[in-house]
Write a protein that holds these residues in place. Structure first.
Motif, PDB file in Angstrom:
ATOM      1  N   SER A 119       0.837  -1.197   0.000  1.00 40.22           N
ATOM      2  CA  SER A 119       0.000   0.000   0.000  1.00 40.22           C
ATOM      3  C   SER A 119       0.875   1.251   0.000  1.00 40.22           C
ATOM      4  CB  SER A 119      -0.941  -0.013   1.205  1.00 40.22           C
ATOM      5  OG  SER A 119      -0.208  -0.085   2.411  1.00 40.22           O
ATOM      6  N   HIS A 120       0.469   2.239  -0.797  1.00 41.67           N
ATOM      7  CA  HIS A 120       1.279   3.438  -0.946  1.00 41.67           C
ATOM      8  C   HIS A 120       0.444   4.552  -1.577  1.00 41.67           C
ATOM      9  CE1 HIS A 120       1.388   1.500  -4.887  1.00 41.67           C
ATOM     10  NE2 HIS A 120       1.691   2.683  -5.411  1.00 41.67           N
ATOM     11  N   TYR A 121       1.009   5.746  -1.564  1.00 37.74           N
ATOM     12  CA  TYR A 121       0.427   6.896  -2.240  1.00 37.74           C
ATOM     13  C   TYR A 121       1.263   7.203  -3.477  1.00 37.74           C
ATOM     14  CZ  TYR A 121      -1.718   7.603   2.353  1.00 37.74           C
ATOM     15  OH  TYR A 121      -2.400   7.437   3.522  1.00 37.74           O
ATOM     16  N   ASP A 122       0.619   7.661  -4.540  1.00 36.88           N
ATOM     17  CA  ASP A 122       1.373   8.081  -5.721  1.00 36.88           C
ATOM     18  C   ASP A 122       1.790   9.546  -5.639  1.00 36.88           C
ATOM     19  OD1 ASP A 122       1.309   5.611  -6.858  1.00 36.88           O
ATOM     20  OD2 ASP A 122      -0.171   6.083  -8.413  1.00 36.88           O
ATOM     21  N   TYR A 123       1.126  10.343  -4.817  1.00 37.04           N
ATOM     22  CA  TYR A 123       1.466  11.765  -4.759  1.00 37.04           C
ATOM     23  C   TYR A 123       2.800  11.986  -4.062  1.00 37.04           C
ATOM     24  CZ  TYR A 123      -0.688  11.513  -0.034  1.00 37.04           C
ATOM     25  OH  TYR A 123      -1.023  11.181   1.248  1.00 37.04           O
ATOM     26  N   PHE A 124       3.422  13.134  -4.378  1.00 33.11           N
ATOM     27  CA  PHE A 124       4.613  13.572  -3.657  1.00 33.11           C
ATOM     28  C   PHE A 124       4.170  14.249  -2.368  1.00 33.11           C
ATOM     29  CE2 PHE A 124       6.292  14.123  -8.166  1.00 33.11           C
ATOM     30  CZ  PHE A 124       7.042  12.959  -8.141  1.00 33.11           C
ATOM     31  N   ASN A 125       4.780  13.882  -1.262  1.00 33.36           N
ATOM     32  CA  ASN A 125       4.425  14.486   0.028  1.00 33.36           C
ATOM     33  C   ASN A 125       5.018  15.894   0.118  1.00 33.36           C
ATOM     34  OD1 ASN A 125       4.021  15.210   2.677  1.00 33.36           O
ATOM     35  ND2 ASN A 125       4.578  13.223   3.519  1.00 33.36           N
ATOM     36  N   PRO A 126       4.172  16.923   0.096  1.00 32.56           N
ATOM     37  CA  PRO A 126       4.692  18.296   0.101  1.00 32.56           C
ATOM     38  C   PRO A 126       5.315  18.701   1.424  1.00 32.56           C
ATOM     39  CG  PRO A 126       2.315  18.326   0.301  1.00 32.56           C
ATOM     40  CD  PRO A 126       2.697  16.896   0.079  1.00 32.56           C
ATOM     41  N   LEU A 127       5.135  17.888   2.468  1.00 35.40           N
ATOM     42  CA  LEU A 127       5.669  18.222   3.788  1.00 35.40           C
ATOM     43  C   LEU A 127       7.087  17.720   3.992  1.00 35.40           C
ATOM     44  CD1 LEU A 127       2.517  17.524   6.006  1.00 35.40           C
ATOM     45  CD2 LEU A 127       3.258  19.670   4.938  1.00 35.40           C
ATOM     46  N   THR A 128       7.613  16.970   3.008  1.00 34.25           N
ATOM     47  CA  THR A 128       8.992  16.496   3.107  1.00 34.25           C
ATOM     48  C   THR A 128       9.859  17.264   2.109  1.00 34.25           C
ATOM     49  OG1 THR A 128       8.742  14.761   1.428  1.00 34.25           O
ATOM     50  CG2 THR A 128       8.126  14.206   3.700  1.00 34.25           C
ATOM     51  N   SER A 129      11.144  17.342   2.409  1.00 30.59           N
ATOM     52  CA  SER A 129      12.040  18.076   1.516  1.00 30.59           C
ATOM     53  C   SER A 129      12.147  17.387   0.163  1.00 30.59           C
ATOM     54  CB  SER A 129      13.428  18.207   2.158  1.00 30.59           C
ATOM     55  OG  SER A 129      13.961  16.926   2.469  1.00 30.59           O
ATOM     56  N   ASN A 130      12.165  16.052   0.165  1.00 35.64           N
ATOM     57  CA  ASN A 130      12.254  15.312  -1.087  1.00 35.64           C
ATOM     58  C   ASN A 130      10.982  15.495  -1.918  1.00 35.64           C
ATOM     59  OD1 ASN A 130      13.552  13.349  -2.884  1.00 35.64           O
ATOM     60  ND2 ASN A 130      11.924  11.961  -2.238  1.00 35.64           N
ATOM     61  N   GLY A 131       9.818  15.410  -1.258  1.00 35.81           N
ATOM     62  CA  GLY A 131       8.561  15.602  -1.970  1.00 35.81           C
ATOM     63  C   GLY A 131       8.422  17.003  -2.526  1.00 35.81           C
ATOM     64  N   SER A 132       8.805  17.995  -1.720  1.00 44.01           N
ATOM     65  CA  SER A 132       8.737  19.385  -2.161  1.00 44.01           C
ATOM     66  C   SER A 132       9.656  19.628  -3.359  1.00 44.01           C
ATOM     67  CB  SER A 132       9.120  20.313  -1.006  1.00 44.01           C
ATOM     68  OG  SER A 132       9.067  21.658  -1.404  1.00 44.01           O
ATOM     69  N   MET A 133      10.846  19.016  -3.334  1.00 43.19           N
ATOM     70  CA  MET A 133      11.782  19.156  -4.447  1.00 43.19           C
ATOM     71  C   MET A 133      11.182  18.569  -5.726  1.00 43.19           C
ATOM     72  SD  MET A 133      15.490  17.325  -4.983  1.00 43.19           S
ATOM     73  CE  MET A 133      14.659  15.736  -5.125  1.00 43.19           C
ATOM     74  N   LYS A 134      10.566  17.373  -5.613  1.00 45.68           N
ATOM     75  CA  LYS A 134      10.004  16.722  -6.795  1.00 45.68           C
ATOM     76  C   LYS A 134       8.807  17.488  -7.341  1.00 45.68           C
ATOM     77  CE  LYS A 134      11.676  12.060  -5.903  1.00 45.68           C
ATOM     78  NZ  LYS A 134      11.329  10.647  -5.628  1.00 45.68           N
ATOM     79  N   ILE A 135       8.018  18.078  -6.472  1.00 47.25           N
ATOM     80  CA  ILE A 135       6.904  18.904  -6.935  1.00 47.25           C
ATOM     81  C   ILE A 135       7.435  20.083  -7.745  1.00 47.25           C
ATOM     82  CG2 ILE A 135       5.054  20.459  -6.197  1.00 47.25           C
ATOM     83  CD1 ILE A 135       4.610  18.547  -3.820  1.00 47.25           C
ATOM     84  N   GLY A 136       8.536  20.673  -7.276  1.00 48.31           N
ATOM     85  CA  GLY A 136       9.141  21.781  -8.004  1.00 48.31           C
ATOM     86  C   GLY A 136       9.693  21.367  -9.350  1.00 48.31           C
ATOM     87  N   LEU A 137      10.206  20.143  -9.438  1.00 46.60           N
ATOM     88  CA  LEU A 137      10.796  19.661 -10.690  1.00 46.60           C
ATOM     89  C   LEU A 137       9.751  19.180 -11.681  1.00 46.60           C
ATOM     90  CD1 LEU A 137      13.861  17.637  -9.347  1.00 46.60           C
ATOM     91  CD2 LEU A 137      13.937  19.791 -10.604  1.00 46.60           C
ATOM     92  N   TYR A 138       8.785  18.390 -11.188  1.00 49.35           N
ATOM     93  CA  TYR A 138       7.859  17.698 -12.084  1.00 49.35           C
ATOM     94  C   TYR A 138       6.418  18.163 -11.961  1.00 49.35           C
ATOM     95  CZ  TYR A 138      11.840  14.482 -11.614  1.00 49.35           C
ATOM     96  OH  TYR A 138      13.088  13.945 -11.553  1.00 49.35           O
ATOM     97  N   GLY A 139       6.074  18.851 -10.875  1.00 47.35           N
ATOM     98  CA  GLY A 139       4.680  19.133 -10.571  1.00 47.35           C
ATOM     99  C   GLY A 139       4.086  17.972  -9.791  1.00 47.35           C
ATOM    100  N   GLN A 140       3.061  18.273  -9.003  1.00 47.52           N
ATOM    101  CA  GLN A 140       2.430  17.225  -8.201  1.00 47.52           C
ATOM    102  C   GLN A 140       1.806  16.152  -9.095  1.00 47.52           C
ATOM    103  OE1 GLN A 140       2.206  15.122  -5.834  1.00 47.52           O
ATOM    104  NE2 GLN A 140       1.666  16.602  -4.202  1.00 47.52           N
ATOM    105  N   ARG A 141       1.836  14.916  -8.622  1.00 50.23           N
ATOM    106  CA  ARG A 141       1.185  13.817  -9.340  1.00 50.23           C
ATOM    107  C   ARG A 141      -0.317  13.868  -9.055  1.00 50.23           C
ATOM    108  NH1 ARG A 141       5.340   8.961  -7.581  1.00 50.23           N
ATOM    109  NH2 ARG A 141       6.851   9.187  -9.295  1.00 50.23           N
ATOM    110  N   ILE A 142      -1.029  14.556  -9.914  1.00 51.53           N
ATOM    111  CA  ILE A 142      -2.454  14.794  -9.699  1.00 51.53           C
ATOM    112  C   ILE A 142      -3.258  13.506  -9.763  1.00 51.53           C
ATOM    113  CG2 ILE A 142      -4.504  15.930 -10.645  1.00 51.53           C
ATOM    114  CD1 ILE A 142      -2.628  17.795  -9.199  1.00 51.53           C
ATOM    115  N   CYS A 143      -2.981  12.683 -10.777  1.00 50.77           N
ATOM    116  CA  CYS A 143      -3.746  11.453 -10.921  1.00 50.77           C
ATOM    117  C   CYS A 143      -2.904  10.377 -11.598  1.00 50.77           C
ATOM    118  CB  CYS A 143      -5.048  11.681 -11.693  1.00 50.77           C
ATOM    119  SG  CYS A 143      -4.827  12.288 -13.374  1.00 50.77           S
ATOM    120  N   THR A 144      -3.432   9.172 -11.610  1.00 52.07           N
ATOM    121  CA  THR A 144      -2.737   8.005 -12.142  1.00 52.07           C
ATOM    122  C   THR A 144      -3.667   7.261 -13.092  1.00 52.07           C
ATOM    123  OG1 THR A 144      -1.461   7.755 -10.081  1.00 52.07           O
ATOM    124  CG2 THR A 144      -1.618   5.815 -11.529  1.00 52.07           C
TER     125      THR A 144
END
Length: 226
Positions: A119-144
């Protein structure tokens, strides 16, 4: 109670599964937004995606971080998505989602008996530094969009444990689910997993739809229309 949904489980589903030029959406859940798309891929498209990957698979624990997968898979390399058959698959997605340059390359995965995804989430966690970095690079994973490339004899369902939805893998069908709410916030109800394959082989293809970088009003946050 877990809800199992296939192409022919109820009269309502049967009525909605007639083949048409534009794929039909079947709503499985409103929160989170989960839709089944019957007959999304044809046999040729399913076989092309399998053939493009089957001789290049690697153990998923080498290519997947933060998620336990015991199957085999790959991410398409630069240029491989340009094949006319793959482009046709993307064209089928466009009535439902906004495919941008920010979207990540398609992933193809094979599961043998006993293999699964935790079990997992596909979204980037905006509360972590790694997730925030990936959102900045790729944009949030809105859907799958998860596509089933073959039938599975037993097991291998896609399960959303928070809302009791279990989707049976049927060749050519797809599942579209949103990792974020309509206002763009991450949706913890989108937790999902790939149940163990009990008999047979499971092939899937996954396309993550990212919000366009620096555009917080991207239309891909909206529910699909028919």
């Amino acid at each position: 109670m877990m809800m199992m949904l296939g192409n022919d489980d109820t009269e309502v589903v049967k009525e909605k599964c007639v083949k048409v030029d534009k794929p039909t959406l079947i709503e499985l859940s409103q929160k989170p937004r989960i839709y089944r798309i019957p007959n999304f891929l044809n046999d040729e498209e399913c076989q092309h995606l399998i053939d493009s990957a089957k001789n290049k698979l690697r153990p998923c624990n080498e290519i997947s971080s933060g998620v336990h997968r015991s199957g085999w898979g790959l991410f398409m390399k630069e240029g491989e998505e340009d094949h006319p058959t793959t482009q046709n698959v993307f064209n089928k997605m466009k009535p439902f989602v906004n495919i941008t340059d920010s979207c990540e390359v398609m992933q193809v995965i094979r599961y043998n008996p006993g293999e699964q995804t935790s079990s997992h989430y596909d979204y980037f966690n905006p509360l972590t530094s790694n997730g925030s970095m990936k959102i900045g690079l790729y944009g949030q994973r809105i859907c799958t969009i998860l596509m089933y490339l073959c039938d599975v004899e037993e097991g291998g369902e896609t399960t959303f444990p928070e809302v009791g939805v279990k989707v049976k893998p049927i060749k050519g069908d797809a599942v579209l689910f949103y990792n974020c709410t309509p206002n763009g916030e991450v949706d913890p109800l989108s937790l999902h997993q790939g149940d163990p394959v009990l008999k047979g082989t499971k092939w899937i293809a996954i396309k993550l739809i990212n919000q366009k970088v620096n555009n917080n009003k991207d239309q891909s946050t909206n529910p699909p229309s028919q």
